[in-house]
Design a protein around this motif. Sequence first.
Motif, mmCIF file in Angstrom:
data_model
loop_
_atom_site.group_PDB
_atom_site.id
_atom_site.type_symbol
_atom_site.label_atom_id
_atom_site.label_comp_id
_atom_site.label_asym_id
_atom_site.label_seq_id
_atom_site.Cartn_x
_atom_site.Cartn_y
_atom_site.Cartn_z
ATOM 1 N N VAL A 44 0.987 -1.222 0.048
ATOM 2 C CA VAL A 44 -0.071 -0.121 -0.359
ATOM 3 C C VAL A 44 1.146 1.590 -0.228
ATOM 4 C CG1 VAL A 44 -1.565 1.139 1.268
ATOM 5 C CG2 VAL A 44 -1.945 -0.921 1.051
ATOM 6 N N SER A 45 0.808 1.835 -1.324
ATOM 7 C CA SER A 45 1.568 3.314 -1.305
ATOM 8 C C SER A 45 1.828 4.256 -0.341
ATOM 9 C CB SER A 45 1.983 3.928 -2.611
ATOM 10 O OG SER A 45 0.486 4.190 -2.717
ATOM 11 N N SER A 46 1.003 4.351 0.081
ATOM 12 C CA SER A 46 0.554 5.439 1.575
ATOM 13 C C SER A 46 0.392 5.269 2.720
ATOM 14 C CB SER A 46 -1.015 5.939 1.284
ATOM 15 O OG SER A 46 -2.581 4.806 1.673
ATOM 16 N N CYS A 47 1.081 3.521 3.155
ATOM 17 C CA CYS A 47 1.238 3.062 4.236
ATOM 18 C C CYS A 47 2.580 3.212 4.816
ATOM 19 C CB CYS A 47 1.081 1.051 4.670
ATOM 20 S SG CYS A 47 1.372 1.160 5.893
ATOM 21 N N SER A 48 3.217 3.545 5.857
ATOM 22 C CA SER A 48 4.170 3.718 6.820
ATOM 23 C C SER A 48 4.851 2.430 6.495
ATOM 24 C CB SER A 48 4.173 4.534 7.862
ATOM 25 O OG SER A 48 3.252 3.678 8.983
ATOM 26 N N ASN A 49 4.210 1.128 6.286
ATOM 27 C CA ASN A 49 5.198 0.430 5.996
ATOM 28 C C ASN A 49 5.798 -0.590 4.935
ATOM 29 O OD1 ASN A 49 5.523 -0.321 9.266
ATOM 30 N ND2 ASN A 49 3.084 -1.606 9.094
ATOM 31 N N GLU A 50 5.015 0.690 4.076
ATOM 32 C CA GLU A 50 5.466 0.247 2.486
ATOM 33 C C GLU A 50 6.620 -0.618 2.665
ATOM 34 O OE1 GLU A 50 5.667 2.415 -1.945
ATOM 35 O OE2 GLU A 50 5.148 3.399 -0.428
ATOM 36 N N ASN A 51 7.822 -0.004 2.707
ATOM 37 C CA ASN A 51 9.045 -0.805 2.218
ATOM 38 C C ASN A 51 9.620 -1.504 3.209
ATOM 39 O OD1 ASN A 51 9.647 1.069 -0.041
ATOM 40 N ND2 ASN A 51 9.474 2.798 1.933
ATOM 41 N N GLY A 52 8.973 -1.632 3.689
ATOM 42 C CA GLY A 52 9.391 -2.833 5.502
ATOM 43 C C GLY A 52 9.350 -3.989 4.817
ATOM 44 N N LYS A 53 9.950 -5.003 5.246
ATOM 45 C CA LYS A 53 9.808 -6.598 4.656
ATOM 46 C C LYS A 53 9.774 -7.312 5.911
ATOM 47 C CE LYS A 53 12.123 -6.162 0.928
ATOM 48 N NZ LYS A 53 12.897 -4.345 0.533
ATOM 49 N N ILE A 54 8.947 -8.570 6.027
ATOM 50 C CA ILE A 54 9.427 -9.424 7.243
ATOM 51 C C ILE A 54 9.354 -10.802 6.851
ATOM 52 C CG2 ILE A 54 7.901 -8.149 8.677
ATOM 53 C CD1 ILE A 54 5.893 -10.095 7.896
ATOM 54 N N LYS A 55 10.442 -11.632 7.977
ATOM 55 C CA LYS A 55 11.076 -13.001 6.460
ATOM 56 C C LYS A 55 9.417 -13.657 7.459
ATOM 57 C CE LYS A 55 14.412 -16.685 8.093
ATOM 58 N NZ LYS A 55 13.373 -17.810 7.614
ATOM 59 N N SER A 56 9.647 -14.935 6.338
ATOM 60 C CA SER A 56 8.507 -15.916 6.764
ATOM 61 C C SER A 56 8.825 -16.297 8.098
ATOM 62 C CB SER A 56 8.757 -17.396 5.554
ATOM 63 O OG SER A 56 9.998 -17.973 6.435
ATOM 64 N N PRO A 57 7.692 -17.393 8.952
ATOM 65 C CA PRO A 57 7.591 -16.866 10.768
ATOM 66 C C PRO A 57 8.036 -18.465 10.625
ATOM 67 C CG PRO A 57 5.769 -17.142 9.495
ATOM 68 C CD PRO A 57 5.785 -16.590 8.772
ATOM 69 N N LEU A 58 8.837 -18.403 11.490
ATOM 70 C CA LEU A 58 8.778 -20.193 12.162
ATOM 71 C C LEU A 58 8.004 -21.192 12.783
ATOM 72 C CD1 LEU A 58 12.572 -19.161 13.054
ATOM 73 C CD2 LEU A 58 11.814 -20.161 11.551
ATOM 74 N N CYS A 59 8.019 -21.632 13.174
ATOM 75 C CA CYS A 59 7.062 -23.405 13.504
ATOM 76 C C CYS A 59 8.058 -24.884 13.347
ATOM 77 C CB CYS A 59 5.740 -22.954 12.406
ATOM 78 S SG CYS A 59 4.450 -24.116 14.212
ATOM 79 N N CYS A 60 7.615 -25.001 14.833
ATOM 80 C CA CYS A 60 8.655 -26.541 14.738
ATOM 81 C C CYS A 60 10.093 -26.514 14.440
ATOM 82 C CB CYS A 60 8.165 -27.776 13.696
ATOM 83 S SG CYS A 60 6.179 -27.667 13.999
ATOM 84 N N GLY A 61 10.763 -25.112 14.384
ATOM 85 C CA GLY A 61 11.720 -25.199 14.059
ATOM 86 C C GLY A 61 12.187 -24.926 12.450
ATOM 87 N N ASN A 62 11.563 -24.590 11.996
ATOM 88 C CA ASN A 62 11.143 -24.799 10.402
ATOM 89 C C ASN A 62 10.775 -23.419 9.769
ATOM 90 O OD1 ASN A 62 12.716 -27.571 9.652
ATOM 91 N ND2 ASN A 62 11.206 -27.677 9.826
ATOM 92 N N ASP A 63 11.395 -22.860 9.016
ATOM 93 C CA ASP A 63 10.252 -21.591 7.727
ATOM 94 C C ASP A 63 9.060 -22.169 7.564
ATOM 95 O OD1 ASP A 63 12.168 -19.701 8.381
ATOM 96 O OD2 ASP A 63 12.859 -19.991 6.723
ATOM 97 N N MET A 64 8.267 -21.648 7.873
ATOM 98 C CA MET A 64 6.834 -21.747 7.041
ATOM 99 C C MET A 64 6.772 -21.200 5.489
ATOM 100 S SD MET A 64 4.640 -20.771 10.767
ATOM 101 C CE MET A 64 2.758 -21.107 10.012
ATOM 102 N N SER A 65 6.280 -22.257 5.008
ATOM 103 C CA SER A 65 6.096 -21.866 3.789
ATOM 104 C C SER A 65 4.475 -21.195 3.327
ATOM 105 C CB SER A 65 6.056 -22.844 2.270
ATOM 106 O OG SER A 65 5.175 -23.824 3.199
ATOM 107 N N CYS A 66 4.534 -19.806 2.294
ATOM 108 C CA CYS A 66 3.788 -19.510 1.848
ATOM 109 C C CYS A 66 2.800 -20.457 0.698
ATOM 110 C CB CYS A 66 4.125 -18.149 1.697
ATOM 111 S SG CYS A 66 2.895 -16.645 1.065
#
Length: 68
Positions: A44-66
Amino acid sequence: MATYKCEKCGMSVNASCGECNEPLVNGMLDLDDGSQVQVSTCQVSSCSNENGKIKSPLCCGNDMSCTI
């Protein structure tokens, strides 16, 4: 909405922006060593988080897939 799911236990989470509440968009980040990391971003271009990135969450010690 980007839904992450654990391939081991089946737990899933939905990802949305904490500022504008819009669904995050799945993407890949290219690292200097040639590998990639799955990330989610707010598009969303008007959002203050527009340029942020988060890594995929972890579960059971592994990256969760999207799934989207």
